[in-house]
Write a protein that holds these residues in place. Sequence first.
Motif, PDB file in Angstrom:
ATOM      1  N   VAL A   1       2.100  -6.478  -4.339  1.00 50.94           N
ATOM      2  CA  VAL A   1       2.457  -5.063  -4.223  1.00 50.94           C
ATOM      3  C   VAL A   1       1.203  -4.202  -4.126  1.00 50.94           C
ATOM      4  CG1 VAL A   1       3.508  -3.127  -5.481  1.00 50.94           C
ATOM      5  CG2 VAL A   1       4.716  -5.294  -5.303  1.00 50.94           C
ATOM      6  N   ALA A   2       0.185  -4.527  -4.912  1.00 55.38           N
ATOM      7  CA  ALA A   2      -1.055  -3.741  -4.865  1.00 55.38           C
ATOM      8  C   ALA A   2      -1.734  -3.875  -3.510  1.00 55.38           C
ATOM      9  CB  ALA A   2      -1.996  -4.192  -5.979  1.00 55.38           C
ATOM     10  N   THR A   3      -1.815  -5.080  -2.990  1.00 51.13           N
ATOM     11  CA  THR A   3      -2.480  -5.259  -1.699  1.00 51.13           C
ATOM     12  C   THR A   3      -1.664  -4.645  -0.564  1.00 51.13           C
ATOM     13  OG1 THR A   3      -1.520  -7.470  -1.507  1.00 51.13           O
ATOM     14  CG2 THR A   3      -3.754  -7.318  -2.351  1.00 51.13           C
ATOM     15  N   GLN A   4      -0.355  -4.811  -0.611  1.00 50.95           N
ATOM     16  CA  GLN A   4       0.474  -4.196   0.430  1.00 50.95           C
ATOM     17  C   GLN A   4       0.386  -2.683   0.376  1.00 50.95           C
ATOM     18  OE1 GLN A   4       4.381  -5.868  -0.192  1.00 50.95           O
ATOM     19  NE2 GLN A   4       4.236  -7.022   1.717  1.00 50.95           N
ATOM     20  N   GLY A   5       0.390  -2.128  -0.818  1.00 47.46           N
ATOM     21  CA  GLY A   5       0.274  -0.679  -0.961  1.00 47.46           C
ATOM     22  C   GLY A   5      -1.031  -0.159  -0.400  1.00 47.46           C
ATOM     23  N   PHE A   6      -2.122  -0.879  -0.677  1.00 47.36           N
ATOM     24  CA  PHE A   6      -3.408  -0.446  -0.151  1.00 47.36           C
ATOM     25  C   PHE A   6      -3.446  -0.542   1.359  1.00 47.36           C
ATOM     26  CE2 PHE A   6      -7.777  -0.935   1.144  1.00 47.36           C
ATOM     27  CZ  PHE A   6      -8.386   0.117   0.479  1.00 47.36           C
ATOM     28  N   VAL A   7      -2.964  -1.618   1.916  1.00 45.65           N
ATOM     29  CA  VAL A   7      -3.004  -1.799   3.366  1.00 45.65           C
ATOM     30  C   VAL A   7      -2.100  -0.788   4.065  1.00 45.65           C
ATOM     31  CG1 VAL A   7      -2.439  -3.394   5.246  1.00 45.65           C
ATOM     32  CG2 VAL A   7      -3.723  -4.205   3.273  1.00 45.65           C
ATOM     33  N   VAL A   8      -0.912  -0.556   3.553  1.00 51.68           N
ATOM     34  CA  VAL A   8      -0.009   0.431   4.161  1.00 51.68           C
ATOM     35  C   VAL A   8      -0.599   1.830   4.044  1.00 51.68           C
ATOM     36  CG1 VAL A   8       2.255   1.532   3.923  1.00 51.68           C
ATOM     37  CG2 VAL A   8       2.070  -0.947   3.928  1.00 51.68           C
ATOM     38  N   GLY A   9      -1.202   2.144   2.900  1.00 48.53           N
ATOM     39  CA  GLY A   9      -1.861   3.445   2.741  1.00 48.53           C
ATOM     40  C   GLY A   9      -3.001   3.625   3.718  1.00 48.53           C
ATOM     41  N   THR A  10      -3.794   2.582   3.912  1.00 51.38           N
ATOM     42  CA  THR A  10      -4.896   2.651   4.859  1.00 51.38           C
ATOM     43  C   THR A  10      -4.380   2.792   6.279  1.00 51.38           C
ATOM     44  OG1 THR A  10      -6.200   1.267   3.383  1.00 51.38           O
ATOM     45  CG2 THR A  10      -6.986   1.488   5.627  1.00 51.38           C
ATOM     46  N   MET A  11      -3.308   2.084   6.615  1.00 51.03           N
ATOM     47  CA  MET A  11      -2.724   2.219   7.949  1.00 51.03           C
ATOM     48  C   MET A  11      -2.203   3.638   8.167  1.00 51.03           C
ATOM     49  SD  MET A  11      -0.763  -1.448   8.281  1.00 51.03           S
ATOM     50  CE  MET A  11       0.368  -0.840   9.493  1.00 51.03           C
ATOM     51  N   THR A  12      -1.596   4.222   7.152  1.00 47.02           N
ATOM     52  CA  THR A  12      -1.083   5.588   7.258  1.00 47.02           C
ATOM     53  C   THR A  12      -2.224   6.573   7.465  1.00 47.02           C
ATOM     54  OG1 THR A  12       0.772   4.993   5.836  1.00 47.02           O
ATOM     55  CG2 THR A  12       0.310   7.341   6.104  1.00 47.02           C
ATOM     56  N   LEU A  13      -3.295   6.425   6.694  1.00 45.91           N
ATOM     57  CA  LEU A  13      -4.460   7.292   6.879  1.00 45.91           C
ATOM     58  C   LEU A  13      -5.069   7.108   8.266  1.00 45.91           C
ATOM     59  CD1 LEU A  13      -6.247   7.029   3.419  1.00 45.91           C
ATOM     60  CD2 LEU A  13      -5.075   9.014   4.385  1.00 45.91           C
ATOM     61  N   GLY A  14      -5.118   5.883   8.736  1.00 46.39           N
ATOM     62  CA  GLY A  14      -5.658   5.618  10.073  1.00 46.39           C
ATOM     63  C   GLY A  14      -4.828   6.253  11.162  1.00 46.39           C
ATOM     64  N   MET A  15      -3.522   6.177  11.035  1.00 48.07           N
ATOM     65  CA  MET A  15      -2.640   6.815  12.024  1.00 48.07           C
ATOM     66  C   MET A  15      -2.796   8.331  11.979  1.00 48.07           C
ATOM     67  SD  MET A  15      -1.115   4.691  13.910  1.00 48.07           S
ATOM     68  CE  MET A  15       0.006   5.826  14.664  1.00 48.07           C
ATOM     69  N   GLY A  16      -2.896   8.889  10.776  1.00 51.62           N
ATOM     70  CA  GLY A  16      -3.105  10.325  10.656  1.00 51.62           C
ATOM     71  C   GLY A  16      -4.426  10.755  11.277  1.00 51.62           C
ATOM     72  N   TYR A  17      -5.460   9.951  11.057  1.00 52.96           N
ATOM     73  CA  TYR A  17      -6.775  10.249  11.628  1.00 52.96           C
ATOM     74  C   TYR A  17      -6.746  10.184  13.150  1.00 52.96           C
ATOM     75  CZ  TYR A  17     -11.730   9.636  12.701  1.00 52.96           C
ATOM     76  OH  TYR A  17     -12.981   9.753  13.229  1.00 52.96           O
ATOM     77  N   SER A  18      -6.103   9.167  13.699  1.00 57.43           N
ATOM     78  CA  SER A  18      -6.044   9.055  15.159  1.00 57.43           C
ATOM     79  C   SER A  18      -5.186  10.170  15.759  1.00 57.43           C
ATOM     80  CB  SER A  18      -5.527   7.685  15.585  1.00 57.43           C
ATOM     81  OG  SER A  18      -4.185   7.518  15.226  1.00 57.43           O
ATOM     82  N   MET A  19      -4.108  10.560  15.074  1.00 55.92           N
ATOM     83  CA  MET A  19      -3.301  11.683  15.567  1.00 55.92           C
ATOM     84  C   MET A  19      -4.103  12.977  15.527  1.00 55.92           C
ATOM     85  SD  MET A  19       0.450  10.806  13.976  1.00 55.92           S
ATOM     86  CE  MET A  19       1.012  12.460  14.146  1.00 55.92           C
ATOM     87  N   TYR A  20      -4.881  13.154  14.465  1.00 53.80           N
ATOM     88  CA  TYR A  20      -5.729  14.344  14.376  1.00 53.80           C
ATOM     89  C   TYR A  20      -6.723  14.386  15.524  1.00 53.80           C
ATOM     90  CZ  TYR A  20      -9.473  17.395  12.842  1.00 53.80           C
ATOM     91  OH  TYR A  20     -10.424  18.370  12.801  1.00 53.80           O
TER      92      TYR A  20
END
Length: 110
Positions: free
Chosen positions: A82-101
């Motif tokens: 759960v900890a690793t999945q949470g970190f990876v999903v959070g990083t993917m979300t930040l990455g998508m937000g950054y690319s959209m920005y």
Amino acid sequence: MKEGNRESKLSEDSSITLSSDTDVSLSSYDEDQGSKLIRKAREAPFVPTGMAGFATIVAYRLYKLKSRGNTKMSVHLIHMRVATQGFVVGTMTLGMGYSMYREFWAKPKP
């Protein structure tokens, strides 16, 4: 008669030439693994961040495995997952937000 049409059709098909691009760059094939990793990290900076975070969390949880106390092994592994999945999903979300920005808001107005 049908064979004559078939032969003329074949000759027409064989006369068709495919366009050939001589400007195709093969620079990506000339890269070694280190330069390719650096180039990909510049294009998508959150991918190596997610991979490093995943490895860090797994290493930390495996280190903490010996001092888990009365906790069952399956519960410890579930917490690690759960900890690793949470970190990876959070990083993917930040990455998508950054690319959209970068794509929609940071572009200069024409």
